[in-house]
Design an enzyme around this catalytic site. Structure first.
Site, PDB file in Angstrom:
ATOM      1  N   PHE A 252       0.845  -1.197   0.000  1.00  0.00           N
ATOM      2  CA  PHE A 252       0.000   0.000   0.000  1.00  0.00           C
ATOM      3  C   PHE A 252       0.873   1.236   0.000  1.00  0.00           C
ATOM      4  O   PHE A 252       1.889   1.296   0.701  1.00  0.00           O
ATOM      5  CB  PHE A 252      -0.886   0.062   1.248  1.00  0.00           C
ATOM      6  N   GLU A 253       0.435   2.273  -0.730  1.00  0.00           N
ATOM      7  CA  GLU A 253       1.301   3.442  -0.864  1.00  0.00           C
ATOM      8  C   GLU A 253       1.415   4.249   0.423  1.00  0.00           C
ATOM      9  O   GLU A 253       2.297   5.078   0.546  1.00  0.00           O
ATOM     10  CB  GLU A 253       0.865   4.316  -2.042  1.00  0.00           C
ATOM     11  N   GLY A 254       0.527   4.006   1.390  1.00  0.00           N
ATOM     12  CA  GLY A 254       0.691   4.655   2.694  1.00  0.00           C
ATOM     13  C   GLY A 254       1.953   4.196   3.407  1.00  0.00           C
ATOM     14  O   GLY A 254       2.387   4.826   4.382  1.00  0.00           O
TER      15      GLY A 254
END
Lengths: 323, 258
Positions: free
Chosen positions: B55-57
């Site tokens: 996930f890009e978080g």
């Protein structure tokens, strides 16, 4: 409109760092005093990402202090972006994604303000935002990347990026200009009086923000002793000497989340979306009045969010540590 | 032929199921929130338990809790049982370093070369609608093989996108590589009508499979440009009871599958 802030010459960058008091000294201030350290026209980088560890209380204080002509930058903005546009404290937000959140659809405030030309959303890819802060953090004027080429995201930013042929391999690369904000505002779970910040959970881009910025202003859920910091130095997120001031603000990310402590206040986020749906101008004005201008203190603001929502968010927040 | 009345699933559920089948065990999959996350999690629960999600978080290898789908890929819910959490820039750099097999995106508007627009409807200088923008979409599409899940509508499948947010094969042929993007590119587009792939030479989208009960003309009528069919185009298998059951456990409130 003028494009992104120009890259700072190295001599200026070094001079700004050299002018800083690097000693371990007491940096604790009130929330209002922290906001007063940010001046009209400055470029303010917002820590956290989207609905996580947003320095909501400090933005709230900036809105109440009626700052003007600020530029904000952030990895991704959520309702914080709507607030800085609608309150008139910022005319520009530099980010990769701008809306309250996918489940609420496209932000009505962002649309109304950008489509009417009252404010600008300067778009970069998410990794480019990160690499720009990282270049700034490294004391370098640019960072090469293999992203953003060939696209219109890249084309729109062509005035401030540079096409580049690698002198080692002959490959095509893109050079991204460093981003060195005037101020980074970052919310953390705990911090001591000297500005040693400790972050639980997702670190986002905060380390690079702190190193890239000229000044760093922190809000923290709680202030702890320096001894407590020294027991877990691996948890300290960035050097204390980057920090200018720290204010203790419990629930300082509300209505967004703070990892391990509270999740987003989802009912309140629904309310914000609802209030801005039909008549966005009137809706957001009413919202600002009710939640930003009428409360006399951050405690009163939390009171308006309501104990029920606060407990729901807190229970969900703490559950991340449950098996 | 299956009529719409006989269907026991929604279009979004069909999308999620069909998209999940494009993923293989052992892949690292960079997923956005919504259908991409659901589809990847579904694949993980059924045929591909060894999928690693990114996930890009800043999350590597999480395991989503049924009924607790994250509202974005940047909140604490995304970190459940993760192998690692890391800074955003560093998780995105895994794309550039080459550790991501599949980037899994949604899209507002796509064109015949698989370019995606999530930024502007109309002229970018004076847009009719300002959309939320790229997020990590541009980075993922620049640096990895892409699977897209989206509704098949004429207004979404257009001859030319108003704005290339996430690059597909740009203007076709070798234009993507010449622009400085020698790797990745559009791989599959999963819609509620069909599965599209890419013609190897022209880089134009083409239909590779129709979903059960869908006629070729239905796809043509809902595509805003003339589209070819692959010579060996097939028909997909109906969603199974097991796929739908697990999907509904994952999203009981139908946040993304209504």
């Amino acid at each position: 409109m003028p494009q992104t802030p120009p890259v700072k010459p190295y001599a200026q960058l070094r001079a700004e760092t050299a002018g800083r008091d690097r000693s371990l000294h007491d940096k604790v201030v009130t929330l209002d005093a922290a906001a007063a350290l940010i001046r009209d026209g400055e470029h303010v980088a917002i820590g956290g990402c989207m609905m996580s560890r947003t320095p909501s209380a400090l933005i709230w204080a900036l809105v109440r202090a009626r700052r003007r002509n600020l530029t904000f930058s952030r990895s991704i903005v959520s309702s914080d972006g709507d607030i800085v546009f609608a309150s008139g404290i910022a005319k520009k937000v530099i980010t990769s994604w701008f809306s309250q959140g996918i489940v609420w659809g496209i932000s009505r405030v962002m649309r109304a303000w950008t489509e009417s030309g009252r404010a600008e959303f300067e778009e970069w890819s998410h990794m480019s935002m990160g690499l720009r802060y990282r270049a700034g953090a490294m004391g370098l004027p640019f960072m090469p990347t293999r992203s953003m080429m060939g696209s219109d995201v890249g084309r729109l930013r062509a005035g401030t990026t540079k096409d580049f042929v690698c002198p080692f391999t002959g490959e095509k690369l893109l050079l991204l200009p460093a981003l060195n904000p005037d101020v980074a505002i970052i919310h953390v779970q705990r911090c001591d009086q000297f500005g040693n910040p400790q972050i639980d959970g997702l670190p986002f881009m905060d380390h690079d923000l702190a190193l890239a910025a000229k000044r760093v202003i922190l809000t923290t859920e709680r202030i702890v002793s320096n001894d407590q910091i020294r027991r877990q130095p691996d948890q300290t997120a960035f050097p204390f000497f980057t920090v200018e001031a720290v204010a203790e603000v419990p629930y300082g990310s509300a209505p967004h989340e703070c990892y391990g402590l509270y999740e987003p206040f989802f009912k309140h986020m629904d309310l914000f979306a609802e209030m801005t749906r039909a008549d966005v101008e009137k809706g957001v004005e009413d919202y600002l009045k009710r939640f930003y201008f009428e409360p006399k203190s951050w405690t009163e603001y939390l009171d308006r969010l309501g104990l029920n929502d606060l407990l729901v968010a807190t229970r969900a927040g703490r559950s991340i540590y449950d098996d | 032929m299956t009529s719409l009345l006989q269907r026991n699933y929604t279009s979004s559920e069909l999308l999620a199921v069909m998209a999940s089948r494009t993923l293989a065990d052992g892949q690292t999959v960079f997923a956005g929130v919504g259908i991409p996350l659901l589809a990847a999690t579904l694949a993980q629960r059924l045929h591909a338990p060894g999928i690693t999600l990114l996930f890009e978080g800043g999350v590597l290898g999480p395991f989503i809790v049924p009924g607790e789908l994250p509202p974005s890929t940047n909140e604490q819910r995304c970190t459940r049982r993760a192998n690692m959490i890391l800074p955003i820039t560093d998780v995105l750099l895994l794309l550039q370093r080459g550790y991501v097999d599949i980037g899994f995106l949604g899209g507002a508007q796509i064109d015949r070369y698989g370019n995606i627009n999530t930024s502007f409807i109309g002229d970018p200088a004076k847009p009719k609608t300002r959309l939320p923008g790229t997020g990590g979409g541009n980075d993922i599409a620049s640096l990895a093989k892409i699977v897209v899940a989206m509704k098949h509508e004429k207004r979404r499948f257009v001859e030319k996108v108003d704005f290339i947010t996430s690059p597909g094969f740009l203007s076709g042929g070798d234009s993507r590589a010449r622009a400085g993007l020698p790797t990745g590119g559009m791989h599959k587009i999963v819609t509620d009508l069909a599965i599209l792939g890419v013609d190897p030479a022209s880089k134009k989208l083409r239909v590779e499979a129709l979903h059960p009960g869908v006629a070729a003309d239905q796809v043509r009528a809902n595509t805003g440009f003339s589209i070819d069919f692959a010579p060996n185009a097939t028909v997909t298998d109906l969603p199974t009871g097991r796929e739908l059951e697990v999907l509904r456990q994952l999203d009981p409130a139908q946040l993304y599958t209504a």
